[in-house]
Design an enzyme around this catalytic site. Sequence first.
Site, PDB file in Angstrom:
ATOM      1  N   SER A   1       6.972  26.853 -20.260  1.00 50.63           N
ATOM      2  CA  SER A   1       6.204  28.211 -20.960  1.00 50.63           C
ATOM      3  C   SER A   1       5.601  28.947 -19.716  1.00 50.63           C
ATOM      4  CB  SER A   1       5.142  27.639 -22.012  1.00 50.63           C
ATOM      5  OG  SER A   1       5.768  27.339 -23.135  1.00 50.63           O
TER       6      SER A   1
ATOM      7  N   ASP B   1       3.590  37.461 -26.907  1.00 48.50           N
ATOM      8  CA  ASP B   1       3.222  36.268 -26.118  1.00 48.50           C
ATOM      9  C   ASP B   1       3.123  36.306 -24.506  1.00 48.50           C
ATOM     10  OD1 ASP B   1       2.485  33.782 -25.558  1.00 48.50           O
ATOM     11  OD2 ASP B   1       4.549  32.890 -26.054  1.00 48.50           O
TER      12      ASP B   1
ATOM     13  N   HIS C   1       0.180  32.088 -24.850  1.00 49.52           N
ATOM     14  CA  HIS C   1      -0.235  30.862 -25.236  1.00 49.52           C
ATOM     15  C   HIS C   1      -0.372  29.756 -24.285  1.00 49.52           C
ATOM     16  CE1 HIS C   1       4.306  29.811 -24.836  1.00 49.52           C
ATOM     17  NE2 HIS C   1       3.687  28.517 -24.658  1.00 49.52           N
TER      18      HIS C   1
END
Length: 258
Positions: free
Chosen positions: A215, A120, A74
């Site tokens: 992230s 992911d 992402h």
Amino acid sequence: MNKVILRILALLFLLGIGAVSAQPDGRIVGGADTTNYHTKYVVQLRRRSSPSSSYAQTCGGCILDAVTIATAAHCVYNREAENFLVVAGDDSRGGMSGVVVRVSKLIPHELYNATIMDNDIALVIVDPPLPLASSSTMEAIEIAAEQPAVGVQATISGWGYTKENGLSSDQLQQVNVPVVDSEKCQEAYYWRPISEGMLCAGLSEGGKDACQGDSGGPLVVANKLAGIVSWGEGCARPNYPGVYANVAYFKDWIASRV
């Protein structure tokens, strides 16, 4: 409560949860300052929104070899490689004392699902290669061969918020959290599947977690890359562990692309 209401509530939960990169900047929740002496494998992904804009740290990543960085899908999905830089060997967010290299290719997992955050994981290819052999401030990290056992302590590193919607910090942060049983994690996130490609870690009482801006950063167990920061319900909330890409599950995928 009838089934229709339950479905509506589940949908509202689903719409309300997002990837932890939704609001970049900041630091780990419940952690402490660290230096790249202890985290030589951690890098910053800096992105510009257009060729005329400046670069800003948006995600973390970790060094697999001189040209390959692991991060979350992402972080790079539907983005252009030319708009990214990788900064290695610098524990200060926004600092320029490390090695800065351009990105030549982005490889998000081809089955990445942005709705449920499955698969992911992504690889970032840099050019020129990082000077690992001659550097004392950066090194590659080995991939975990198998998923870590429940209860094992894992270390998260990153520049994410200190709390939900909190203030930012320039210094790299670290925090330790235990690996959580996948079934218990699924009970917490009953509205979204916890797949084999996901790994959960956190404290039942909350207080320690990754957050926005972390992230793509690493979850490390026994000096090996076990997870990649992916998503969660808020940050460090009780009974909601953080969810990570389960790196051991993707080891063959990684090997086929490096």
